[in-house]
Design an enzyme around this catalytic site. Structure first.
Site, PDB file in Angstrom:
ATOM      1  N   GLY A 194      51.364  -4.583  -2.167  1.00  0.00           N
ATOM      2  CA  GLY A 194      52.532  -5.010  -2.240  1.00  0.00           C
ATOM      3  C   GLY A 194      53.495  -5.166  -1.177  1.00  0.00           C
ATOM      4  O   GLY A 194      53.325  -6.356  -0.516  1.00  0.00           O
TER       5      GLY A 194
ATOM      6  N   GLY B 171      55.950  -3.678  -7.877  1.00  0.00           N
ATOM      7  CA  GLY B 171      57.131  -3.871  -8.355  1.00  0.00           C
ATOM      8  C   GLY B 171      57.743  -5.203  -7.749  1.00  0.00           C
ATOM      9  O   GLY B 171      57.215  -5.701  -6.861  1.00  0.00           O
TER      10      GLY B 171
ATOM     11  N   ILE C  21      53.756  -3.382   1.671  1.00  0.00           N
ATOM     12  CA  ILE C  21      53.309  -3.014   2.948  1.00  0.00           C
ATOM     13  C   ILE C  21      52.610  -3.990   3.643  1.00  0.00           C
ATOM     14  O   ILE C  21      51.807  -4.951   3.230  1.00  0.00           O
ATOM     15  CB  ILE C  21      52.138  -1.863   2.473  1.00  0.00           C
TER      16      ILE C  21
ATOM     17  N   GLU D 191      49.779  -1.434 -17.686  1.00  0.00           N
ATOM     18  CA  GLU D 191      49.969  -2.388 -18.655  1.00  0.00           C
ATOM     19  C   GLU D 191      49.331  -1.660 -19.996  1.00  0.00           C
ATOM     20  O   GLU D 191      48.485  -0.540 -19.878  1.00  0.00           O
ATOM     21  CB  GLU D 191      49.024  -3.711 -18.339  1.00  0.00           C
TER      22      GLU D 191
ATOM     23  N   LYS E 160      41.152  -6.108  -3.872  1.00  0.00           N
ATOM     24  CA  LYS E 160      41.774  -5.949  -2.869  1.00  0.00           C
ATOM     25  C   LYS E 160      40.904  -5.416  -1.787  1.00  0.00           C
ATOM     26  O   LYS E 160      40.989  -5.912  -0.770  1.00  0.00           O
ATOM     27  CB  LYS E 160      42.799  -4.786  -3.209  1.00  0.00           C
TER      28      LYS E 160
END
Length: 438
Positions: A135, A308, A137, A191, A206
């Site tokens: 995100g 987010g 970072i 989700e 990732k």
């Protein structure tokens, strides 16, 4: 005074992140122009449904369903659609048309990143993907740029906020997995179908990206050993806590040498016990963190919000400003450095420690038998704890053993566990988890 150049920006996708990116491009247009030396004009937003309700109020005339035409006329393309297709086709089209691309699509990069990198290299344009991992970072650019003069030896990351929230809830409240997952869904961290998160697939994508940048070799999703957290029980969490550990889902990439002397990189995702004093053990809730070990820099940790709309939009805009500045100043785009071809090693080549929970018969000689079997497999025991239980119905006593081993090869540890199962004094192997940081 020279008139400022205008760069057309095409946005593909307008979900939580895309809507915030569009808002920032419009609201902060002057500030972004000052930082890049060009006006960043949002030329359109490609979506499936132009009339869908959205949390951010954006000009209706920006929306279109014609992504192909939008991409052809753009200088910069932001891909936030997710999935493999049509994202892959649209990115390739943008690169071949000479546009720089910013994406957060970790699944696509892990599956077919090499094709995209090669097309960007051919076109001399920039392909950036900071938002694909952790995100907000800033982790990929520090690995690629700030640590480019160093040698990274190991990366450990909490890179999925959903699983970290679930495990944190189980640790702090004693909740069962199903209850912690339900709470994550209620709060919007998970989700309706949480499979990609709880089975480790998101973290594995990732991990492939982190490994590729850290070790200058292209690793794909198939190179990552992946285990999720669905088998982690409340009793595992409680036992770990009692022994001074916390359980986290870690993405790990490390350079090592296997038993045959072959150098390579182990890339894996699995639930892991960490000592509570380890920096990653303190990462709570839906936050992410990446812990890096390098030859000269030593130990570094990057921490922040891993998901987010607004936090991830920050990473997207950082890449966008960087790409826009390159268009203004000239010069080739920067994508990745693949100076080596280090092979991916299987999980058996990894060196780690195990936490093993055993339900055993409460009789003399049990501990000696277990210790002898461990020694025969070249695995030494660091910690052994015993708790006696009495079944109220049968009045039969049994013992629960909790063992933490010293570091050994994954192959030796796995073979030890299999051998332990065959002992006649073993009722069951209740838990097997890997341990790091000891």
């Amino acid at each position: 005074m020279t008139e400022m150049r205008t760069l057309k920006v095409a946005l593909l996708g307008c979900g939580n992140v895309g809507a915030q990116v569009a808002r920032i491009l419009i609201e902060d247009a002057d500030a972004l122009a000052a930082r890049t030396g060009a006006r960043l004009q949002l030329s359109g937003i490609a979506v499936r449904n132009v009339n869908a309700a959205r949390d951010v109020d954006l000009p209706q005339e920006l929306f279109t369903t014609d992504a192909e035409t939008l991409v052809k006329d753009a200088d910069l393309v932001i891909e936030l659609m997710g999935g493999i297709e049509p994202a892959r086709t649209l990115i390739l089209s943008a690169l071949r048309n000479g546009a720089c691309v910013v994406t957060g699509n970790k699944a696509l990069l892990a599956q077919d990143g090499p094709t995209l990198y090669e097309e960007a290299d051919k076109a001399g344009v920039q392909l950036s993907y900071e938002a694909a991992v952790a995100g907000a970072i800033p982790i990929l650019r520090p690995i690629r740029d700030s640590l480019s003069g160093d040698r990274i030896t190991r990366v450990l990351g909490i890179v999925n906020g959903t699983t970290n929230f679930i495990l944190d809830q189980m640790d702090t409240t004693g909740a069962q997995f199903a209850d912690a997952l339900a709470e994550a869904q209620r709060l919007g961290y998970a989700e309706a179908d949480p499979t990609a998160d709880v089975e480790g697939h998101d973290a594995a994508a990732k991990a492939a990206i982190l490994a590729s940048l850290s070790f200058h070799t292209r690793f794909a999703l198939d190179d990552v050993h992946c285990e999720g957290i669905t088998s982690v029980s409340a009793s595992d969490i409680a036992a770990a806590k009692d022994a001074g550990f916390v359980i986290k889902l870690l993405a790990i990439a490390e350079k090592l040498t296997d038993a045959d002397g072959k150098e390579g990189v182990s890339v894996r995702v699995h639930p892991t016990l960490l000592p509570r004093e380890h920096p990653l053990a303190a990462v709570r809730g839906a936050f992410n963190a990446v812990f890096i070990e390098a030859e000269n820099a030593g130990e570094l940790m990057f921490y922040g919000q891993g998901a987010g709309g607004t936090p991830t939009a920050s990473a997207v805009l950082g890449d966008l400003v960087s790409a826009a500045r390159r268009l203004v100043l000239g010069g080739p785009g920067r994508t990745e450095t693949t100076t080596g071809h280090v092979p991916a090693l299987p999980i058996d080549a990894a060196t780690t420690s195990y936490y093993i929970g055993l339900d055993v018969a409460d009789q003399p000689g049990v501990l000696a038998k277990i210790a002898q079997l461990f020694a025969e497999h070249g695995v030494s025991i660091e910690i052994m704890r015993q708790t006696i239980h009495r079944d109220s119905a049968s009045n039969v006593e049994s013992a629960e053993l909790r063992i933490v081993t010293h570091r050994a090869s994954e192959a030796a540890l796995a073979a030890t566990v299999e051998a332990v199962k065959s002992l006649d004094v073993i009722n069951s192997v209740t838990s097997v988890l890997r341990v790091e940081g000891v």
